[in-house]
Enzyme design. Structure first.
Site, PDB file in Angstrom:
ATOM      1  CD  GLU A 176      -3.099  -0.993   2.158  1.00  0.00           C
ATOM      2  OE1 GLU A 176      -2.863  -0.403   3.216  1.00  0.00           O
ATOM      3  OE2 GLU A 176      -4.201  -1.513   1.909  1.00  0.00           O
ATOM      4  CD  GLU A 374      -4.146  -5.984   2.661  1.00  0.00           C
ATOM      5  OE1 GLU A 374      -4.933  -5.203   3.234  1.00  0.00           O
ATOM      6  OE2 GLU A 374      -2.910  -5.889   2.730  1.00  0.00           O
TER       7      GLU A 374
END
Ligand code: P53
Length: 476
Positions: A176, A374
């Site tokens: 991320e 995710e």
């Protein structure tokens, strides 16, 4: 039809610091996750100066996966996992980050872990940097403010690639990386880049510099990885929250477009090996001083990624009115509620169609294979009267998202490698440090204060996901 291709990688995802525990065992050094206390929804985690006695640091023990991994992987195999995404805790391999030689005990742990996965035919999918930089690199070097961090990361990546070249095929560099677009916050700059801001600093300028060094480090790692094993698939990892215009007003539309550019340019650099023009123009307009050398630009060009790994939890909405003349997106200031969307107990918008939208958007933009690494719902779980956990809310969330994912693959032709729902076993929340923000198919007996037996229990979603995998998505 929600059936997926035969070789589709169904699995689950975690990160080392959120489940391993054993924070000071096996020669491991202190990581940035080890100096973060427990927070709550709306209460940020405190980042302390080193480890202070008497504070609640939930990652220190987590769910003790370090000692329980064999039983846990057995449970994953019972669900039929084809892959398992985890990270290598950087400070297990280089406890301080700046050593010349790696810590053999740390390397051995991941040998054992990957062997255990492979024993069941579960393919490890590995993130190199997932919010767990050695804390020493923060105190001595200022984290990724410092160009020296490139070499420390690249050395770590090289050691991992060489050691696990016959066990791991799918890699990701920085988890991320675009979270830090939210630079007003203390959490993302610290977990992404090991940065603590001082009073009065230009946070945004520092963030772009750190992100640049990370992008260069990532590109260098990709090139080295491909030299070590040409079969490696090395991806980037993006937190994908599509930003919708709040109305069809042209100014809102333009605002949403400009916001997407600023939140996702990281992906452009990873994929195309160069900065998009709108970013270089923005840097000039803002007079940001960035150390970007000619050599850096060559490294970026050479080390482009093989696929895009991304998390998907939610979408955002934006309106022009609250912004500036220039349409310069500011994540803390500009986002608005989306009245069409419900939120989770932690205030995260729930938007399954947004996943299909994201898969299409990423495909249109980058034309690369995608990997949903995710997705999931953080919720409170309680035992029913029959001593089981009936987490139908979680099943409903995942079912709705898998349906949209399957439509993107089957109707839109998106090239998708796999799907690994987040926190397949309950673990410590990254954002809040809570244990009770649970994502798992497997319940772990532990509460926010650290009490509990650490016993594991199968939730209803465990049996449901097992059927999803065995029917390859058909039985939802
Ligand atoms: P938690 C913010 C927005 C989207 C994803 O998050 C985020 C965050 C950071 O909180 O993080 C990712 O645990 C991250 C995982 C994290 C997971 O999403 O705050 O990659 O480490 O646990 C869920 O509920």
């Amino acid at each position: 039809m929600s059936k997926l291709p035969d070789d589709f990688l169904w699995g689950g995802a975690v990160a080392a610091h959120q489940l391993e525990g054993a924070w000071n065992k096996g020669g491991k050094g202190v990581s940035v996750a080890d100096v973060m206390t427990k927070g709550a929804h709306g209460v940020p985690r405190e980042i302390t100066e080193g480890v202070i006695e008497g504070k609640n640091y939930p990652n220190h023990e987590a769910i003790d996966f370090y000692h329980c991994y064999k039983e846990d992987i057995k449970l994953f195999s019972e669900m039929g996992f084809k892959c398992f995404r985890t990270s290598i805790a950087w400070s297990r391999i280089f406890p301080n980050g700046d050593e010349t030689e790696p810590n053999e005990e740390g390397l051995k742990f991941y040998d054992n872990l990957f062997d255990e996965c492979l024993k069941y035919g579960i393919e490890p999918v590995v993130t190199l940097s997932h919010f767990e930089m050695p804390y020493h690199l923060v105190t001595e070097y200022g984290g990724f403010r410092n160009r020296k961090l490139i070499d420390f990361f690249v050395k770590f990546a090289r050691v991992c690639f060489e050691r696990y070249k016959d066990k791991v095929n799918y890699w990701m560099t920085f988890n991320e990386i675009n979270n830090q677009a939210n630079f007003h916050d203390d959490f993302a700059p610290f977990t992404n880049s090991g940065i603590r801001y001082k009073e009065g600093e230009d946070r945004e300028n520092i963030m772009y510099q750190a992100a640049h060094y990370e992008l260069v480090a990532s590109a260098q790692a990709v090139t080295i990885g491909h030299d070590i094993n040409p079969d490696f698939q090395i991806g980037c990892m993006i937190a994908m929250c599509p930003i919708y215009p709040s109305t069809s007003h042209p100014k809102d539309m333009l605002m949403a477009q400009k916001a997407m550019q600023k939140r996702y340019y990281f992906t452009d650099v990873h994929v195309h090996g160069e900065y998009p023009k709108y970013m270089t123009r923005y840097f000039e307009r803002k007079s940001f001083h960035l150390d970007i050398t000619k050599e850096d630009l060559e490294i970026l060009k050479e080390g482009t990624v093989d696929y895009i790994g991304f998390s998907y939890y939610m979408s955002f909405a934006i309106s022009y009115q609250q912004s500036t003349e220039e349409y310069d997106y500011d994540e803390t200031r500009d986002l608005v509620n989306n009245e069409y969307i419900k939120t989770s107990d932690w205030g995260w918008p729930i938007d399954p169609e947004g996943l299909r939208y994201s898969l299409n958007w990423l495909t249109d933009m980058y034309h690369l294979p995608l990997f949903i690494v995710e997705n999931g719902l953080g919720a409170i779980d309680e035992f029913g009267e029959d001593s089981n956990i009936h987490d139908d809310y979680r099943i409903e969330y995942l079912r709705a998202h898998i349906k949209q994912m399957a439509k993107a693959v089957n109707e839109d032709g998106v090239d998708l490698i796999g799907y690994t729902p987040w926190g397949c076993i309950d673990l410590v929340s990254a954002g809040t440090g809570e244990m009770q923000k649970r994502y798992g198919f497997i319940y772990v007996d532990k509460d926010n204060e650290g009490n509990g037996t650490l016993e594991r229990y199968r939730k209803d979603s465990f049996y449901w996901y097992k059927d999803v995998i065995s029917s390859n998505g058909e039985k939802l």
